[in-house]
Scaffold this motif. Structure first.
Motif, PDB file in Angstrom:
ATOM      1  N   LEU A   1      -3.690   3.606   6.884  1.00  0.00           N
ATOM      2  CA  LEU A   1      -4.325   3.779   5.585  1.00  0.00           C
ATOM      3  C   LEU A   1      -5.625   2.989   5.569  1.00  0.00           C
ATOM      4  O   LEU A   1      -5.645   1.791   5.882  1.00  0.00           O
ATOM      5  CB  LEU A   1      -3.392   3.320   4.467  1.00  0.00           C
ATOM      6  CG  LEU A   1      -3.853   3.582   3.029  1.00  0.00           C
ATOM      7  CD1 LEU A   1      -2.650   3.841   2.132  1.00  0.00           C
ATOM      8  CD2 LEU A   1      -4.635   2.398   2.465  1.00  0.00           C
TER       9      LEU A   1
ATOM     10  N   VAL B   1       1.319   5.797  11.065  1.00  0.00           N
ATOM     11  CA  VAL B   1       0.354   6.109  10.016  1.00  0.00           C
ATOM     12  C   VAL B   1      -0.643   4.959   9.865  1.00  0.00           C
ATOM     13  O   VAL B   1      -0.368   3.824  10.237  1.00  0.00           O
ATOM     14  CB  VAL B   1       1.046   6.384   8.663  1.00  0.00           C
ATOM     15  CG1 VAL B   1       1.918   7.606   8.744  1.00  0.00           C
ATOM     16  CG2 VAL B   1       1.861   5.176   8.224  1.00  0.00           C
TER      17      VAL B   1
ATOM     18  N   THR C   1       0.731  11.240   2.324  1.00  0.00           N
ATOM     19  CA  THR C   1       0.617  12.333   3.285  1.00  0.00           C
ATOM     20  C   THR C   1       1.814  12.448   4.218  1.00  0.00           C
ATOM     21  O   THR C   1       2.261  13.553   4.550  1.00  0.00           O
ATOM     22  CB  THR C   1      -0.668  12.159   4.109  1.00  0.00           C
ATOM     23  OG1 THR C   1      -1.764  11.925   3.220  1.00  0.00           O
ATOM     24  CG2 THR C   1      -0.943  13.389   4.948  1.00  0.00           C
TER      25      THR C   1
ATOM     26  N   GLN D   1      -8.709   6.461  -0.967  1.00  0.00           N
ATOM     27  CA  GLN D   1      -8.178   5.995   0.305  1.00  0.00           C
ATOM     28  C   GLN D   1      -8.111   7.163   1.281  1.00  0.00           C
ATOM     29  O   GLN D   1      -8.166   8.329   0.888  1.00  0.00           O
ATOM     30  CB  GLN D   1      -6.789   5.367   0.143  1.00  0.00           C
ATOM     31  CG  GLN D   1      -5.716   6.306  -0.364  1.00  0.00           C
ATOM     32  CD  GLN D   1      -4.425   5.573  -0.688  1.00  0.00           C
ATOM     33  OE1 GLN D   1      -4.435   4.492  -1.272  1.00  0.00           O
ATOM     34  NE2 GLN D   1      -3.297   6.157  -0.297  1.00  0.00           N
TER      35      GLN D   1
ATOM     36  N   ILE E   1       1.357   5.382   0.502  1.00  0.00           N
ATOM     37  CA  ILE E   1       0.820   6.528   1.221  1.00  0.00           C
ATOM     38  C   ILE E   1       1.638   7.765   0.856  1.00  0.00           C
ATOM     39  O   ILE E   1       2.844   7.685   0.638  1.00  0.00           O
ATOM     40  CB  ILE E   1       0.830   6.274   2.746  1.00  0.00           C
ATOM     41  CG1 ILE E   1       0.006   7.339   3.468  1.00  0.00           C
ATOM     42  CG2 ILE E   1       2.243   6.193   3.283  1.00  0.00           C
ATOM     43  CD1 ILE E   1      -0.296   6.969   4.918  1.00  0.00           C
TER      44      ILE E   1
ATOM     45  N   THR F   1      -8.425   1.715   3.017  1.00  0.00           N
ATOM     46  CA  THR F   1      -8.554   1.521   1.574  1.00  0.00           C
ATOM     47  C   THR F   1      -9.999   1.652   1.105  1.00  0.00           C
ATOM     48  O   THR F   1     -10.950   1.544   1.897  1.00  0.00           O
ATOM     49  CB  THR F   1      -8.028   0.140   1.172  1.00  0.00           C
ATOM     50  OG1 THR F   1      -8.867  -0.868   1.776  1.00  0.00           O
ATOM     51  CG2 THR F   1      -6.591  -0.055   1.626  1.00  0.00           C
TER      52      THR F   1
ATOM     53  N   GLU G   1       0.840  -1.175   0.000  1.00  0.00           N
ATOM     54  CA  GLU G   1       0.000   0.000   0.000  1.00  0.00           C
ATOM     55  C   GLU G   1       0.887   1.242   0.000  1.00  0.00           C
ATOM     56  O   GLU G   1       1.889   1.317   0.715  1.00  0.00           O
ATOM     57  CB  GLU G   1      -0.907  -0.028   1.230  1.00  0.00           C
ATOM     58  CG  GLU G   1      -1.875  -1.212   1.204  1.00  0.00           C
ATOM     59  CD  GLU G   1      -2.597  -1.397   2.518  1.00  0.00           C
ATOM     60  OE1 GLU G   1      -1.936  -1.236   3.562  1.00  0.00           O
ATOM     61  OE2 GLU G   1      -3.792  -1.704   2.504  1.00  0.00           O
TER      62      GLU G   1
ATOM     63  N   GLU H   1      -5.725   8.619   4.404  1.00  0.00           N
ATOM     64  CA  GLU H   1      -4.407   8.505   5.010  1.00  0.00           C
ATOM     65  C   GLU H   1      -4.395   9.270   6.333  1.00  0.00           C
ATOM     66  O   GLU H   1      -4.748  10.452   6.382  1.00  0.00           O
ATOM     67  CB  GLU H   1      -3.339   9.048   4.066  1.00  0.00           C
ATOM     68  CG  GLU H   1      -3.328   8.319   2.727  1.00  0.00           C
ATOM     69  CD  GLU H   1      -2.322   8.871   1.727  1.00  0.00           C
ATOM     70  OE1 GLU H   1      -2.187   8.275   0.647  1.00  0.00           O
ATOM     71  OE2 GLU H   1      -1.678   9.895   2.034  1.00  0.00           O
TER      72      GLU H   1
ATOM     73  N   LEU I   1       3.627   1.969   2.644  1.00  0.00           N
ATOM     74  CA  LEU I   1       3.134   2.118   4.002  1.00  0.00           C
ATOM     75  C   LEU I   1       3.976   1.328   4.996  1.00  0.00           C
ATOM     76  O   LEU I   1       4.301   1.807   6.088  1.00  0.00           O
ATOM     77  CB  LEU I   1       1.669   1.663   4.074  1.00  0.00           C
ATOM     78  CG  LEU I   1       1.008   1.672   5.447  1.00  0.00           C
ATOM     79  CD1 LEU I   1       0.930   3.087   5.988  1.00  0.00           C
ATOM     80  CD2 LEU I   1      -0.379   1.045   5.372  1.00  0.00           C
TER      81      LEU I   1
END
Length: 690
Positions: A60, A58, A43, A135, A41, A62, A39, A137, A51
């Motif tokens: 995520l 963090v 941000t 998604q 990310i 989906t 995955e 984040e 990820l």
């Protein structure tokens, strides 16, 4: 009554797990096939990163999970994530509390650009539909090193979806209890040169009432619409231009009392332009221009139809930003950025029409000195027209010992600038008679009130308001461990602490001749939130996924800890008053010591169906001081702990038709003090892809 329902919920979940796991064992997939695709990310570092390799705390969410749980609004999705809880405000909206930090300290973005419209600090997350989201984040901990003000507690970035190749579209409609209807239509087209999409959503409800003893609704009836579009043009392999826009509008009944009623309305638009250019294999440039406007109006009428009051809130925000990315090799990446925020607000009961201007620069270094070590160093400098400049550094690292265990740690500085309300408010309650003044309004408003004979005596000298109100600031620490003992099991533990200083609070600055007080804002408190987060996922086969999370939280005022330890706080009961000990201090209001979630997803590929059940638990918390000592202690009244359980079942017919049914809050839990839990909601949903 609610405790029994919670026990039934746990029993129901155990029975379901047992029945699912008792089915014939499926042949395990090859170890390579069983691993999910990595995955990505954006941000956390403003660059595309896997990820699993990030050194920051963090999360995520989906699109697949959002679709399977049949969520309609952003708040529903966030409320089921570890360390997050939606908190209702006085106006019926919901903000998000993260790691014990108030909603005003979490920055909410759509495609990397901030939403505005915090009339009292809270940004209502249920303004945002999830029907066109790719998604979500979530970055926890101070993130001002990249994002500036309001990212003191963390960042939530909503990434909208891009159209697939060719022409495609989707119709989604959900209908449920309280005559709630959420319908969205999206159309998209994509080829090697051009991509374009448009999305329209309508959301309405008759509202609900948790207290039948009065004529007021807990949430009044409303209807809102969201229109958004996005277009991208690739000039060549190195240069592209993206233009997007979003418009949101809502009308809602506004019933303030049995005699006063009217209507509230919100209009919001966002426009975003982004130009990307690759100069060569090492250098890339980005230019973004963003503007948004949030306009809210409300009116109340007397029983005879004459106007009682009007209110308005008109906020505008504009930001140009340029960014350079330099990647000299596979192990190193540099980011350099500069921009400027320009913000204005015209609002009822303001002493001025303020304007903020804040230029900023930032940089970040993302390095992999070895195959096992990732290091991120960053810093940002914000200048501002109304408060002192801010320097926001951040550092993080992740060390992978082997394929089973890794450790990560981060420390960062975050800040939140004083908002317009805290600086320029000039409000007097017409029925009670008290006054609230913004910090910058005091020096002109108090002399005026003295001339009018409204001031009995001054409690705080006006000279104390000649200096600027300082930004609230925090240093956030996170230490985490990722552990994969065997294939199909993932464990994550994160320890966190946020030290917040210069917290902005209210105090009495003058006494009025009518017996009421004048209040204003000042920097005073030092508070902290600290605790532990635990997440785990178990995938025994390609059909079953079981996950859970838990947060332990301590959120306290350091000054309060001192006075409790010194034996200066008393409480009263039927036997009289008595002294409280340090252990009697519970902490900040509206924080639960324990929160947990549990989710089971089960796939039935032979039936083209899936089902899931999800539960969240929140332990007791206090909303106000009930024994008159101005602190939340063990002898105050608390909202009892509770759990909420949701279930959803979806089945696909052919390739393009999916029908879903479900129930949120299966056991119908309600509590009049918890205004954002309406009771059991039964719904049906239809998705059509074309």
């Amino acid at each position: 009554m609610s405790l029994n329902k919670n026990k039934y919920g746990v029993f129901f979940f155990i029975v379901l797990c047992t029945s699912v796991c008792a089915q014939r064992k499926e042949q395990r997939l090859d170890s390579v096939e069983s691993e999910q695709l990595e995955e990505v990310i954006i941000t956390a570092t403003r660059t595309k990163r896997q990820l699993s390799s990030l050194p920051l705390p963090v999360k995520l969410v989906t699109k697949k999970e959002i679709e399977r749980i049949n969520s309609m609004r952003l708040g529903e999705v966030l409320n089921q994530q570890t360390g997050l809880i939606t908190i209702p405000d006085f106006g019926g909206g919901e903000g998000i509390q993260m790691q014990g930090m108030d909603s005003e300290y979490t920055l909410i973005l759509i495609d990397g650009m901030p939403l505005i419209g915090r009339s009292a600090g809270t940004l209502d997350v249920n303004r945002i539909t999830v029907d066109n989201i790719q998604q979500i984040e979530i970055v926890k901990g101070a993130s001002s090193g990249l994002y500036g003000s309001e990212a003191l507690g963390g960042v939530i970035n909503i990434i909208t979806e891009n159209p697939k190749n060719g022409f495609n579209g989707k119709l989604s409609s959900q209908y449920g209890t309280f005559n709630t209807n959420d319908t969205g239509v999206s159309l998209g087209y994509n080829n090697a040169k051009v991509s374009a999409s448009i999305f329209v959503n309508r959301y309405s409800s008759d509202g609900y009432d948790l207290n039948e003893d009065d004529e007021l609704n807990t949430v009044d009836p409303f209807v809102n619409y969201t229109f958004s579009s996005k277009m991208k043009y690739n000039f060549n392999d190195n240069t592209s231009l993206m233009v997007s826009g979003r418009y949101y509008t809502q009308t809602q009944d506004y019933i303030a009392s049995e005699d006063l009623n009217g209507e509230s309305a919100i209009d919001e638009y966002n426009s975003h332009l982004k130009l990307d250019h690759g100069f060569n294999a090492k250098w890339k440039g980005y230019f973004e221009f963003y503007t948004t406007n949030y306009n809210a109006k409300e009116s109340l009428n007397n029983p005879d139809g004459t106007n009682y009051s009007d209110g308005y809130f008109d906020q505008r925000f504009l930001r140009p930003e340029a960014r350079l990315s330099f990647t000299p090799n596979q192990k190193n990446n540099f980011i350099f950025g500069a921009g400027m925020n320009n913000e204005t607000l015209d609002r009822t009961d303001f002493s001025a029409e303020p304007k903020f201007t804040s230029p900023y620069i930032y940089t970040q270094y993302d390095a992999n000195p070895t195959e096992k070590l990732n290091l991120i160093l960053g810093a940002r400098f914000d200048s501002h027209s109304e408060y002192s400049s801010q320097f926001s550094p951040k550092a993080a690292f992740r060390y992978k010992f082997n394929n089973k265990i890794a450790v990560k740690a981060s420390v960062g500085y975050g800040f939140k600038a004083p908002d317009f309300r805290q600086l320029y408010f000039d409000f007097t309650n017409s029925s009670v008679g008290y006054t609230v003044l913004g910090h910058n309004a005091v020096t002109t408003a108090i002399p005026r009130m003295e001339e009018d004979g409204q001031i009995e005596n001054i409690v705080v000298p006006i000279s104390e308001f000649e200096n600027d109100l300082r930004p609230e600031n925090s240093v956030a620490y996170n230490l985490g461990f990722d552990f994969k003992p065997i294939s199909g099991i993932k464990l994550n533990v994160n320890l966190f602490r946020n030290n917040i200083e210069d917290l902005i609070d209210t105090r009495v600055i003058a006494n009025k001749t009518n017996g009421q007080n004048v209040f204003s804002y000042y920097n005073v408190h030092k508070v902290y939130t600290q605790g532990l987060e635990f997440n785990t996922t178990w995938m025994p086969n390609n059909k079953l996924t079981l996950s859970g999370g838990y947060q332990l939280l301590y959120a306290k005022d350091k000054e309060a800890e001192d006075v409790f330890e010194n034996g200066e706080v008393y409480a009263r009961n039927e036997n009289g008053s008595f002294r409280l000990d340090k252990e009697d201090y519970f902490g900040l209001y509206n924080r639960s010591r324990h929160m947990a979630n549990l989710k089971l997803f089960y796939m039935l590929p032979e039936w083209k169906a899936n089902m899931n059940i999800r539960g969240t638990y929140r332990s007791k918390y206090g909303l106000y001081d009930s024994n008159g000592n101005s602190y939340l202690d063990a002898y105050d009244d608390f909202v009892d702990g509770y759990s909420v359980w949701d279930i959803a079942v979806n089945k696909t017919f052919g390739k393009n038709y999916t029908v879903g049914v479900g129930a949120n809050n299966i056991f119908g839990f309600t509590d009049g003090q918890i205004t954002n839990i309406s009771g059991r909601i039964i719904y049906g949903k239809l998705n059509i892809k074309f």
